[in-house]
Design an enzyme around this catalytic site. Structure first.
Site, PDB file in Angstrom:
ATOM      1  N   HIS A 105       0.878  -1.169   0.000  1.00  0.00           N
ATOM      2  CA  HIS A 105       0.000   0.000   0.000  1.00  0.00           C
ATOM      3  C   HIS A 105       0.921   1.226   0.000  1.00  0.00           C
ATOM      4  CE1 HIS A 105      -2.389  -2.944   2.409  1.00  0.00           C
ATOM      5  NE2 HIS A 105      -3.447  -2.379   1.867  1.00  0.00           N
ATOM      6  N   ASP A 108       2.189   2.018   3.423  1.00  0.00           N
ATOM      7  CA  ASP A 108       3.109   1.058   4.083  1.00  0.00           C
ATOM      8  C   ASP A 108       4.540   1.473   3.827  1.00  0.00           C
ATOM      9  OD1 ASP A 108       0.858  -0.614   4.256  1.00  0.00           O
ATOM     10  OD2 ASP A 108       1.463  -1.766   2.483  1.00  0.00           O
TER      11      ASP A 108
HETATM   12  C1  XLS Z   1      -7.390  -6.789   4.406  1.00  0.00           C
HETATM   13  C2  XLS Z   1      -6.953  -7.007   3.043  1.00  0.00           C
HETATM   14  C3  XLS Z   1      -5.826  -6.093   2.591  1.00  0.00           C
HETATM   15  C4  XLS Z   1      -5.703  -6.088   1.099  1.00  0.00           C
HETATM   16  C5  XLS Z   1      -4.913  -4.954   0.558  1.00  0.00           C
HETATM   17  O1  XLS Z   1      -8.075  -7.574   5.010  1.00  0.00           O
HETATM   18  O2  XLS Z   1      -6.609  -8.334   2.888  1.00  0.00           O
HETATM   19  O3  XLS Z   1      -4.647  -6.471   3.206  1.00  0.00           O
HETATM   20  O4  XLS Z   1      -5.157  -7.264   0.635  1.00  0.00           O
HETATM   21  O5  XLS Z   1      -5.476  -3.735   0.842  1.00  0.00           O
END
Ligand code: XLS
Ligand code: NI
Ligand code: NI
Length: 441
Positions: A105, A108
């Site tokens: 993301h 992140d």
């Molecule tokens: C959350 C999601 C997230 C997505 C990416 O539960 O799995 O991690 O994969 O935004």
């Protein structure tokens, strides 16, 4: 010149393949990236990907206690410099692991600034390091995404917020995230509707929110075309958490949404095991639903805990699960732009850096076994032949006519009145098939 970082895992060498008899916890027992299965190397079949958010940003906190993660390379600040150093550490980890892909993301990898433009600047500064490290290691970006759920501005959602300014902010953030993904050669971009849902219908105009989400995705598609981004767009279904109900609740709901709003051509699904189970489905169900619509794109490989009802995001170690995943994927013709993306985190008690290696090695080995078993089941052919035979009444006579659309209720009445007897109703043989699968596990 790119800065040479101090090694973060000095005691850990490149993880090698040692075979099933090895007792070395820092070696692969089943994943040999060069082994060819069904005409393709394991590396190309599985396209393993490490997630930045869990592996490098998760402090391992829970609602009852502070983070426990020991990450000696992290200076504990939210500075760009720390983020850049962390990026180098991430590539050292992924390189030693031998994972060909990663996913992130925007927030992140780089800290959120005081304004959108400063956040964008931070992101560019870290993306520069990501680009250098990709070049140095050959590791590629599976997909990028934007975090539209952590900041308080997104409390009511992003594209489905009741506040049009928030929608605009989210759009600007996604625009930038897609551009950065493109600049890093990302093979995809994922939309997970972090808070795109509701906590109560008493305050919610569901129709208007869904319309807004569709408008948002159409704008994303337009921007993708405008900048010439060739990666695949994915929607990631999840039924709830953090909201009570998320609009992209499962594969079927996503596909219906995409069809309703004329978006099917532009999106595939990124399916996550723990989201499937939260929705009351198996991962196999979600994979088959997506595959039936030609929309199986990528998977977020993890698993939940049968005793816990939330998204625990554990590393997948269950061979039945990985076999089911790989059987659906192989039957679907494999992953093309997608990958096996470990959207998984180590347990709060597994707080040392080495635990990150154990976790990923275990997940990779479990998927390697799943791949080999699924390929063996396909090569054996009995399962496939059973299913084919089960539907054989559709390959001739009346069944063939119905499938060809050359039949009517009137015809069928005539046919069955004349025949007056049903042939070919045979046992489903569930237990026989369960035993057959066990021959391969
Ligand atoms: C959350 C999601 C997230 C997505 C990416 O539960 O799995 O991690 O994969 O935004
Ligand atoms: Ni996910
Ligand atoms: Ni998840």
């Amino acid at each position: 010149m790119p800065k040479k970082a101090k090694e973060a895992f000095p005691k850990i060498k490149k993880i090698g393949f040692e075979g099933p008899d090895s007792k070395n916890p820092l070696a692969f027992k089943h994943y040999d990236e060069n082994e060819v299965i069904d005409g393709k190397s394991m590396k190309d079949h599985l396209r393993f990907s490490v997630v930045y958010w869990h592996t490098f940003r998760n402090p391992l906190s829970d609602p009852f206690g502070a983070g426990t993660a020991l990450r000696p390379w992290d200076d504990g600040t939210d500075s760009v410099k720390n983020a850049q150093n962390r990026a180098r550490v991430a590539f050292e980890f992924m390189g030693k692991l031998g994972a060909p892909y990663y996913a992130f993301h925007d927030r992140d990898v780089a800290p959120e600034g005081k304004s959108l433009s400063s956040s964008n600047k931070n992101l560019d500064a870290v993306a520069k390091v990501l680009a250098e490290e990709q070049k140095r290691t050959g590791i590629k970006l599976l997909w990028g995404t934007a975090c539209l759920f952590a900041h308080p501005r997104y409390m009511h959602g992003a594209a489905t917020s009741c506040n049009a300014d928030v929608f605009a902010y989210a759009a600007a953030q996604v625009k930038k995230a897609i551009e950065v993904t493109k600049s890093l050669g990302g093979e995809g971009y994922t939309f997970w509707g972090g808070r795109e849902g509701y906590s109560t219908l008493w305050n919610t105009n569901l129709k208007r929110e869904m319309d807004h989400l569709a408008a948002f995705l159409h704008m994303a598609v337009d921007h993708k075309k405008k900048i010439g981004f060739k990666g695949q767009f994915y929607i990631e279904p999840k039924p709830k958490e953090p909201t009570k109900h998320q609009y992209d609740s499962d594969a079927a709901a996503c596909l219906n949404f995409l069809r309703q709003y004329d978006l099917t051509d532009h999106f595939k699904l990124n399916l996550e095991t723990n989201h499937a189970t939260l929705a009351g489905h198996t991962m196999q169900h979600e994979l088959e639903v997506a595959s039936a619509s030609g929309a199986l794109g990528s998977i977020d490989a993890n698993t939940g805990d049968v005793m816990l009802g939330w998204d625990t995001d554990q590393f997948p170690t269950d061979i039945y699960l990985t076999t089911q995943c790989m059987l659906s994927i192989l039957n679907n013709g494999g992953l093309t732009t997608g990958g096996v993306n470990f959207d998984a985190k180590v347990r709060r008690e597994s707080f040392e850096p080495v635990d990150l290696f154990h976790a990923h090695i275990g997940g990779m080995d479990a998927f390697a076994r799943g791949l080999k078993i699924a390929a063996a089941i396909r090569a054996d052919g009995r399962l496939d032949a059973f299913i084919k035979n089960r539907y054989s009444s559709w390959d001739e006579g009346i069944g063939q006519k119905i499938e060809a659309g050359k039949s009517s209720f009137k015809d069928l009445e005539k046919y069955i009145l004349k025949k007056n007897r049903i042939t070919k109703n045979e046992s489903g043989r569930q237990e026989f098939l369960e035993n057959l699968i066990n021959e391969f596990i």
